[in-house]
Scaffold this active site. Structure first.
Site, PDB file in Angstrom:
ATOM      1  N   GLU A  82     -29.507  82.624 -33.783  1.00 55.46           N
ATOM      2  CA  GLU A  82     -29.720  81.605 -32.352  1.00 55.46           C
ATOM      3  C   GLU A  82     -28.186  81.612 -31.592  1.00 55.46           C
ATOM      4  O   GLU A  82     -28.287  81.657 -30.461  1.00 55.46           O
ATOM      5  CB  GLU A  82     -30.093  79.976 -32.858  1.00 55.46           C
ATOM      6  CG  GLU A  82     -31.317  80.042 -33.804  1.00 55.46           C
ATOM      7  CD  GLU A  82     -32.709  80.247 -32.905  1.00 55.46           C
ATOM      8  OE1 GLU A  82     -32.442  80.405 -31.410  1.00 55.46           O
ATOM      9  OE2 GLU A  82     -33.551  80.354 -33.347  1.00 55.46           O
ATOM     10  N   HIS A  84     -37.357  82.365 -40.121  1.00 53.23           N
ATOM     11  CA  HIS A  84     -37.188  82.156 -38.498  1.00 53.23           C
ATOM     12  C   HIS A  84     -36.330  82.901 -37.821  1.00 53.23           C
ATOM     13  O   HIS A  84     -36.561  83.716 -36.904  1.00 53.23           O
ATOM     14  CB  HIS A  84     -37.558  80.753 -37.771  1.00 53.23           C
ATOM     15  CG  HIS A  84     -37.457  80.603 -36.594  1.00 53.23           C
ATOM     16  ND1 HIS A  84     -38.381  80.916 -35.613  1.00 53.23           N
ATOM     17  CD2 HIS A  84     -36.566  80.139 -35.751  1.00 53.23           C
ATOM     18  CE1 HIS A  84     -38.058  80.599 -34.559  1.00 53.23           C
ATOM     19  NE2 HIS A  84     -36.831  80.075 -34.491  1.00 53.23           N
ATOM     20  N   HIS A  91     -41.849  85.333 -32.915  1.00 52.21           N
ATOM     21  CA  HIS A  91     -43.108  84.680 -33.143  1.00 52.21           C
ATOM     22  C   HIS A  91     -44.149  85.633 -33.719  1.00 52.21           C
ATOM     23  O   HIS A  91     -44.910  85.191 -34.739  1.00 52.21           O
ATOM     24  CB  HIS A  91     -43.625  83.772 -32.273  1.00 52.21           C
ATOM     25  CG  HIS A  91     -42.810  82.325 -32.057  1.00 52.21           C
ATOM     26  ND1 HIS A  91     -42.572  81.810 -31.185  1.00 52.21           N
ATOM     27  CD2 HIS A  91     -41.981  81.815 -33.026  1.00 52.21           C
ATOM     28  CE1 HIS A  91     -41.932  80.861 -31.051  1.00 52.21           C
ATOM     29  NE2 HIS A  91     -41.439  80.711 -32.314  1.00 52.21           N
ATOM     30  N   LYS A 102     -26.180  74.476 -25.313  1.00 56.02           N
ATOM     31  CA  LYS A 102     -27.604  73.898 -25.729  1.00 56.02           C
ATOM     32  C   LYS A 102     -27.664  72.779 -24.568  1.00 56.02           C
ATOM     33  O   LYS A 102     -28.473  72.412 -23.940  1.00 56.02           O
ATOM     34  CB  LYS A 102     -27.755  73.711 -27.082  1.00 56.02           C
ATOM     35  CG  LYS A 102     -29.309  72.944 -27.119  1.00 56.02           C
ATOM     36  CD  LYS A 102     -30.400  73.915 -27.265  1.00 56.02           C
ATOM     37  CE  LYS A 102     -31.413  73.169 -27.310  1.00 56.02           C
ATOM     38  NZ  LYS A 102     -32.257  72.779 -28.599  1.00 56.02           N
ATOM     39  N   ARG A 153     -42.353  51.591 -31.475  1.00 57.46           N
ATOM     40  CA  ARG A 153     -42.418  52.087 -30.093  1.00 57.46           C
ATOM     41  C   ARG A 153     -41.064  52.817 -29.794  1.00 57.46           C
ATOM     42  O   ARG A 153     -40.597  52.715 -28.678  1.00 57.46           O
ATOM     43  CB  ARG A 153     -42.912  51.095 -28.957  1.00 57.46           C
ATOM     44  CG  ARG A 153     -44.307  50.758 -29.104  1.00 57.46           C
ATOM     45  CD  ARG A 153     -44.718  49.949 -27.993  1.00 57.46           C
ATOM     46  NE  ARG A 153     -46.118  49.558 -28.154  1.00 57.46           N
ATOM     47  CZ  ARG A 153     -46.628  48.443 -29.075  1.00 57.46           C
ATOM     48  NH1 ARG A 153     -45.460  47.747 -29.139  1.00 57.46           N
ATOM     49  NH2 ARG A 153     -47.650  48.370 -28.778  1.00 57.46           N
ATOM     50  N   ASN A 176     -35.894  81.342 -25.073  1.00 61.19           N
ATOM     51  CA  ASN A 176     -36.942  81.796 -25.677  1.00 61.19           C
ATOM     52  C   ASN A 176     -36.616  83.340 -25.783  1.00 61.19           C
ATOM     53  O   ASN A 176     -37.330  84.068 -26.369  1.00 61.19           O
ATOM     54  CB  ASN A 176     -38.414  81.817 -25.029  1.00 61.19           C
ATOM     55  CG  ASN A 176     -38.715  80.225 -25.039  1.00 61.19           C
ATOM     56  OD1 ASN A 176     -38.956  79.895 -26.211  1.00 61.19           O
ATOM     57  ND2 ASN A 176     -39.065  79.716 -24.066  1.00 61.19           N
ATOM     58  N   HIS A 220     -37.863  85.268 -28.696  1.00 62.01           N
ATOM     59  CA  HIS A 220     -38.824  84.725 -29.716  1.00 62.01           C
ATOM     60  C   HIS A 220     -40.275  84.931 -29.412  1.00 62.01           C
ATOM     61  O   HIS A 220     -41.196  84.721 -30.273  1.00 62.01           O
ATOM     62  CB  HIS A 220     -38.645  83.069 -29.215  1.00 62.01           C
ATOM     63  CG  HIS A 220     -37.573  82.338 -29.755  1.00 62.01           C
ATOM     64  ND1 HIS A 220     -36.372  82.590 -29.722  1.00 62.01           N
ATOM     65  CD2 HIS A 220     -37.587  81.184 -30.801  1.00 62.01           C
ATOM     66  CE1 HIS A 220     -35.502  81.955 -30.299  1.00 62.01           C
ATOM     67  NE2 HIS A 220     -36.192  80.992 -31.168  1.00 62.01           N
ATOM     68  N   ARG A 272     -39.406  78.470 -13.874  1.00 58.43           N
ATOM     69  CA  ARG A 272     -38.979  79.898 -13.700  1.00 58.43           C
ATOM     70  C   ARG A 272     -37.331  79.998 -14.029  1.00 58.43           C
ATOM     71  O   ARG A 272     -36.584  79.213 -13.410  1.00 58.43           O
ATOM     72  CB  ARG A 272     -38.975  80.104 -12.420  1.00 58.43           C
ATOM     73  CG  ARG A 272     -40.535  81.155 -12.286  1.00 58.43           C
ATOM     74  CD  ARG A 272     -40.387  82.049 -10.979  1.00 58.43           C
ATOM     75  NE  ARG A 272     -39.366  83.243 -11.593  1.00 58.43           N
ATOM     76  CZ  ARG A 272     -39.764  84.206 -12.108  1.00 58.43           C
ATOM     77  NH1 ARG A 272     -40.983  84.360 -12.545  1.00 58.43           N
ATOM     78  NH2 ARG A 272     -38.985  85.164 -12.509  1.00 58.43           N
ATOM     79  N   GLU A 279     -38.350  69.932 -20.294  1.00 61.58           N
ATOM     80  CA  GLU A 279     -38.769  71.078 -20.262  1.00 61.58           C
ATOM     81  C   GLU A 279     -39.980  71.022 -19.000  1.00 61.58           C
ATOM     82  O   GLU A 279     -41.027  71.515 -19.427  1.00 61.58           O
ATOM     83  CB  GLU A 279     -39.435  71.419 -21.460  1.00 61.58           C
ATOM     84  CG  GLU A 279     -38.480  71.901 -22.442  1.00 61.58           C
ATOM     85  CD  GLU A 279     -38.711  72.614 -23.646  1.00 61.58           C
ATOM     86  OE1 GLU A 279     -40.052  73.155 -23.748  1.00 61.58           O
ATOM     87  OE2 GLU A 279     -38.093  72.545 -24.775  1.00 61.58           O
ATOM     88  N   LYS A 318     -35.954  66.941 -28.760  1.00 59.93           N
ATOM     89  CA  LYS A 318     -37.056  67.303 -29.248  1.00 59.93           C
ATOM     90  C   LYS A 318     -37.596  67.107 -30.948  1.00 59.93           C
ATOM     91  O   LYS A 318     -36.544  67.660 -31.683  1.00 59.93           O
ATOM     92  CB  LYS A 318     -37.514  68.816 -28.739  1.00 59.93           C
ATOM     93  CG  LYS A 318     -37.460  69.259 -27.515  1.00 59.93           C
ATOM     94  CD  LYS A 318     -38.678  70.325 -27.149  1.00 59.93           C
ATOM     95  CE  LYS A 318     -38.042  71.636 -27.817  1.00 59.93           C
ATOM     96  NZ  LYS A 318     -38.801  72.950 -27.209  1.00 59.93           N
TER      97      LYS A 318
END
Ligand SMILES: NC(=O)c1ccc[n+]([C@@H]2O[C@H](COP(=O)([O-])OP(=O)(O)OC[C@H]3O[C@@H](n4cnc5c(N)ncnc54)[C@H](O)[C@@H]3O)[C@@H](O)[C@H]2O)c1
Length: 386
Positions: free
Chosen positions: A200, A290, A278, A249, A128, A271, A274, A263, A259, A150
């Protein structure tokens, strides 16, 4: 020449989940010290490393752990995007259970964004939640994937031949205890992946004023000037580049850790490029990595913004020059607009089939644009088609 020992430390401020991101050269030789500071008295640690990394660096990291009284179980992994799955996660978790890994024993991820995402997720769910230490070894993982907590894996869905991966569909927010960005491993990173990480950085430069306010303007100008030296692997430039981009970042993550804002938040602005990227990346015969697709997406976004009158011609010109300096492609063969637009419509930012794009609005500035005209988007696509 003596080794460059410049070190930078960027704090990611998230209350009780705050942590340091350390940037420098030769830091893995001091891994034990960092682990002991971040996780007092761990006794043992479980180090998962990318087998593409120089073995000497892994040995140095293990020797440092041992000299600080941390016994390390090590496991080399060689994962592609298709292996970033629940099966692989299960393997990691079984191994931890077989080693009777305890709750206070940290996992250490020494690899690119892919390995970091998978090991970080294992840390989020093993017993956990156990602490984890992220040692990113690609530029992309240092400036982007490694910061923000993330973690996750892709999910295989669909029957038989229509089986496909939903990227990063399963995961958790689980902040690392410390991030160690040692630029030494970048020596062996394939040049395309170094350039991909620079894409990036160019993206960050294009949103820096929107995220950081006026001081962000300096990041925009500095980053574009630093690209050639970064590409030559100049240590001092890399350290400065990574520290500055980790800081950007970090500010984005601090403002919206999970996240939830929708807006024009910094997370949404990340993004930029992206949606186009993508769409290109998922074309059947695409052999771009990528970061290359993101770089093309940045140029397409800039030309779409120009067509919409949101910015002037200096923005696409700046992006074009930056792609060149970063060793990234600015044009590729592409199918008809319809195919790309169809894929863009499936982007996660689209709402009820209505396209939402992050587009540049000036130097270092970007905003979310709802329902841009198809003609303007087509101008963007045309600007990157051979
Ligand atoms: N968690 C996040 O916020 C976040 C953000 C962006 C991307 N990601 C994820 O990150 C992954 C992409 O990360 P990446 O670009 O770092 O790719 P990667 O981890 O797949 O690494 C790229 C390639 O470089 C190799 N490699 C790694 N370090 C090396 C080194 N020092 N020397 C030689 N080879 C090395 C790897 O084995 C791999 O072949 C994707 O899975 C993506 O979903 C996560």
């Amino acid at each position: 020449m003596p080794p460059d020992t410049t070190q930078r430390c960027v704090r990611v401020n998230l209350g009780p989940r705050s942590y340091d991101a350390r940037v420098g050269v030769g830091l893995l030789q001091h891994l034990g010290e960092f682990v002991r500071t971040a996780c007092p008295a761990p006794g043992r640690a479980h180090l998962f490393f990318d087998e593409a990394i120089e073995p000497e660096l892994v040995h140095a990291a293990c020797a440092s752990l041992a000299s600080h009284g941390v016994r390390a179980f090590t496991r080399g992994l060689s994962l592609g995007e298709g292996d970033k799955t629940l099966d692989t996660l299960g393997g990691l978790l079984r191994e931890l259970a077989e080693h009777r890994s305890e709750r206070h024993e940290p996992l250490i991820a020494l690899g690119g964004g892919l390995l970091g995402d998978a090991v970080g997720f294992a840390a989020a769910v093993h017993r956990r939640g156990v602490p984890w230490i992220n040692c990113p070894t690609t530029l992309l993982a240092m400036v982007d994937a490694g910061i923000g907590g993330k973690t996750g894996v892709n999910l295989e869905v669909g029957p038989g031949p229509s089986r496909h991966l939903l990227k990063n569909m399963v995961g958790a927010f689980h902040q690392p205890a410390v991030v160690i960005a040692d630029v030494a491993p970048l020596r062996t990173l394939p040049p395309r992946h170094l350039s991909g990480g620079l894409a990036e950085c160019i993206k960050h430069a294009m949103i820096a004023r929107s995220v950081l306010g006026e001081p962000g303007g300096d990041l925009t100008a500095w980053t574009t000037s630093a690209l050639p030296a970064a590409r030559r692997l100049d240590n001092a430039t890399l350290i400065e580049l990574i520290a500055r981009h980790v800081a950007l970042k970090a500010r984005v993550v601090e403002a919206d850790e999970r996240e939830t804002q929708t807006r024009d938040s910094g997370r949404i602005l990340l993004n930029l490029g992206h949606t186009f990227g993508h769409a290109i990346e998922t074309l059947d015969d695409c052999d771009l990595i990528h970061g290359e697709a993101v770089g093309l997406g940045l140029l397409a976004a800039a030309n779409t913004a120009l067509a919409l009158g949101l910015c002037d011609a200096t923005i696409p010109a700046m992006v074009q020059a930056a792609l060149h300096d970063a060793g990234l492609p600015a044009r590729v063969p592409l199918p008809d607009d319809g195919v790309i637009l169809e894929r863009m419509a499936h982007d996660k930012k689209s709402r009820e089939g209505r396209l939402r794009l992050v587009l540049p609005t000036g130097p270092g500035r970007a905003a979310v644009v709802e329902g841009p005209s198809p003609e303007a988007v087509a101008r963007g696509i045309a600007s990157i088609r051979v």
